[in-house]
Write an enzyme that holds these catalytic residues in place. Structure first.
Site, PDB file in Angstrom:
ATOM      1  N   ASP A 181     -45.127   3.846 -22.165  1.00 35.33           N
ATOM      2  CA  ASP A 181     -44.323   2.790 -22.778  1.00 35.33           C
ATOM      3  C   ASP A 181     -44.000   1.635 -21.837  1.00 35.33           C
ATOM      4  O   ASP A 181     -43.416   0.643 -22.264  1.00 35.33           O
ATOM      5  CB  ASP A 181     -43.029   3.362 -23.353  1.00 35.33           C
ATOM      6  CG  ASP A 181     -42.079   3.891 -22.291  1.00 35.33           C
ATOM      7  OD1 ASP A 181     -42.495   4.031 -21.129  1.00 35.33           O
ATOM      8  OD2 ASP A 181     -40.915   4.187 -22.630  1.00 35.33           O
TER       9      ASP A 181
ATOM     10  N   TYR B 259     -44.964  -1.673 -12.042  1.00 31.50           N
ATOM     11  CA  TYR B 259     -45.159  -0.587 -11.095  1.00 31.50           C
ATOM     12  C   TYR B 259     -46.029  -0.982  -9.910  1.00 31.50           C
ATOM     13  O   TYR B 259     -46.103  -0.244  -8.921  1.00 31.50           O
ATOM     14  CB  TYR B 259     -45.755   0.631 -11.799  1.00 31.50           C
ATOM     15  CG  TYR B 259     -44.723   1.430 -12.559  1.00 31.50           C
ATOM     16  CD1 TYR B 259     -44.052   2.487 -11.962  1.00 31.50           C
ATOM     17  CD2 TYR B 259     -44.403   1.118 -13.874  1.00 31.50           C
ATOM     18  CE1 TYR B 259     -43.103   3.219 -12.649  1.00 31.50           C
ATOM     19  CE2 TYR B 259     -43.456   1.834 -14.579  1.00 31.50           C
ATOM     20  CZ  TYR B 259     -42.805   2.889 -13.960  1.00 31.50           C
ATOM     21  OH  TYR B 259     -41.860   3.601 -14.654  1.00 31.50           O
TER      22      TYR B 259
END
Length: 442
Positions: A171, A265
């Site tokens: 997600d 990330y």
């Protein structure tokens, strides 16, 4: 209208109540015949189930929620299995984080050594879930998996259970798309992206809002503010220090590498020194979850059992539940909705190996995903992805073969770990911490 038996595997997760609310919101289209919670931790699941049952009582009082630790009960005749297992629980997440930080490297649950440790714990339990579904579930079952670390789990399943009906998703890109919508002043459904990479290791190449290309507009914004709107910078609800730091790092990465917009990330891989400097070994993200969301969930469960009123809306957060439900709905009803999913490359990115496990847009049908071809990618991004894919592949091989050497090679390749000597010392400590979870490495 066809109805479905849906199982949430990892029913003791603090996210379960929110997922159930999103399922109920879509029940006019996705008709639920049976809803089951399944977990191996009975005590934890029973606590969460109290909150889940309160949600169901409010929005779908005729729906019977079943709670079990018996796989035969849970999976018999199941059509859709939402997998959100956390092998070792939050305690092992904290252990990974602290062990990594003691060695001066990124302590994070899906990236770096923490992600590899978590992946090594999760591979065979995921195989077991697939085997349960093969034995008990409906012949056309689908496992929609968002158990972390999704990249390693997906790569392992492609190798160990290649015929499983499993679709791996994450997600985080959708969370970023939601921030894009907020920046642009539109709805999430108005956003369509092109994207390539690995899970937690990808790039948005273009963004459209209601069909209009807004990529350059977003790039200019993200280089200044990160993935957050100007208005939200002053909103106390989003002043989570960790996310503020993440958004700031997204601005830095977008400024350094201006071709595409990064997944958040990437901060752990491209700015590991900044991340380690910021991280607090005495207050890791896992500790914050235990002392925050988990504590609130268990307190709510106890209050409900005492007959007290509880604000259930505190557990309806983010797009996590909505995304998984949208994917299940598209699979169930053959809607061909476009989502980012994790699949074997097989020529999608022409200049990557076919066995790379890539995250790309795909149209979701009742037969599975139909990925959108990406074509070739530039050398810099190809090099980053090949290095990380090799790292993840070696982790999978280390687990399957019980190979210490391959685990060490994986740790040494990972961009968050500065040297082979640090990789060895860290791996040796994680072996001790993960006894009983990892296979023996020789």
């Amino acid at each position: 209208m066809k109805d479905f038996k849906i199982v949430i595997c990892g029913g003791g997760s603090t996210y379960t109540a929110g997922i159930v609310k999103d399922l109920l919101d879509q029940s006019h289209e996705l008709k639920i015949r049976e809803l089951w919670l399944y977990d191996i931790d009975e005590e934890r699941q029973n606590k969460v189930a109290v909150v889940v049952q309160a949600v169901v009582a409010q929005f779908a009082p005729d729906l019977d929620v079943r709670v079990t630790t018996d796989p035969a009960e849970a999976f018999s005749g199941a059509n859709f299995i939402m997998a959100q297992m956390r092998v070792g629980g939050l305690e092992m997440r904290v252990s990974d984080e602290v062990t990594c930080l003691k060695h001066g490297v990124v302590g994070q649950e899906t990236c770096g050594a923490g992600g590899m440790a978590y992946g090594m714990r999760t591979i065979y339990p995921m195989c077991q879930l697939v085997d349960y579904c093969e034995e008990y579930a409906a012949p056309d079952y689908w496992i929609v998996n968002y158990s972390n670390p999704a990249a390693i789990v997906a790569k392992a399943m492609h190798k160990l259970r290649p015929n499983a009906r499993i679709l791996d998703i994450c997600d985080m890109p959708v969370e970023i798309e939601a921030r894009m919508a907020e920046i642009l002043g539109c709805e999430l459904d108005d956003i369509e992206v092109d994207y390539f990479g690995l899970n937690h290791f990808g790039w948005f190449t273009s963004v459209r809002c209601k069909g209009e290309d807004v990529t350059d507009k977003l790039k200019a914004h993200v280089r200044t503010y990160g993935y957050i709107s100007e208005a939200s910078l002053n909103d106390s609800l989003v002043k989570d220090p960790d996310w503020q730091h993440t958004f700031e790092n997204s601005a830095t990465i977008s400024t350094l590498f201006q071709d595409y917009l990064p997944n958040t990330y990437y901060q752990y891989y491209l700015m590991p020194d900044s991340c380690v400097e910021y991280m607090d070994i005495n207050n890791t993200r896992g500790m914050q979850v235990i002392n925050g969301r988990e504590k609130r969930m268990f307190a709510a469960s106890e209050a409900l059992q005492r007959g007290e009123d509880v604000d259930l809306t505190q557990f309806y957060v983010g797009v996590h539940g909505r995304f998984i439900v949208d994917v299940v709905k598209s699979l169930a009803l053959d809607l061909r909705h476009r989502h980012l999913v994790i699949v074997p490359n097989n020529g999608i990115i022409e200049n990557l190996s076919d066995d790379a496990t890539v995250e790309v847009p795909a149209y979701i049908t009742d037969r599975g995903p139909e990925p959108v071809r990406v074509g070739t990618i530039p050398r810099f991004y190809k090099g980053l992805i090949e290095n990380q894919d090799a790292c993840e592949g070696l982790i999978v091989e280390a687990v399957i073969e019980g190979s210490y050497q391959k685990a060490l090679q994986a740790f040494t390749l990972n961009r968050t770990i500065p040297s082979a000597t640090v990789a060895k010392a860290l791996l040796d400590d994680l072996i001790e911490q993960n006894k009983g979870y990892w296979p023996e490495l020789k």
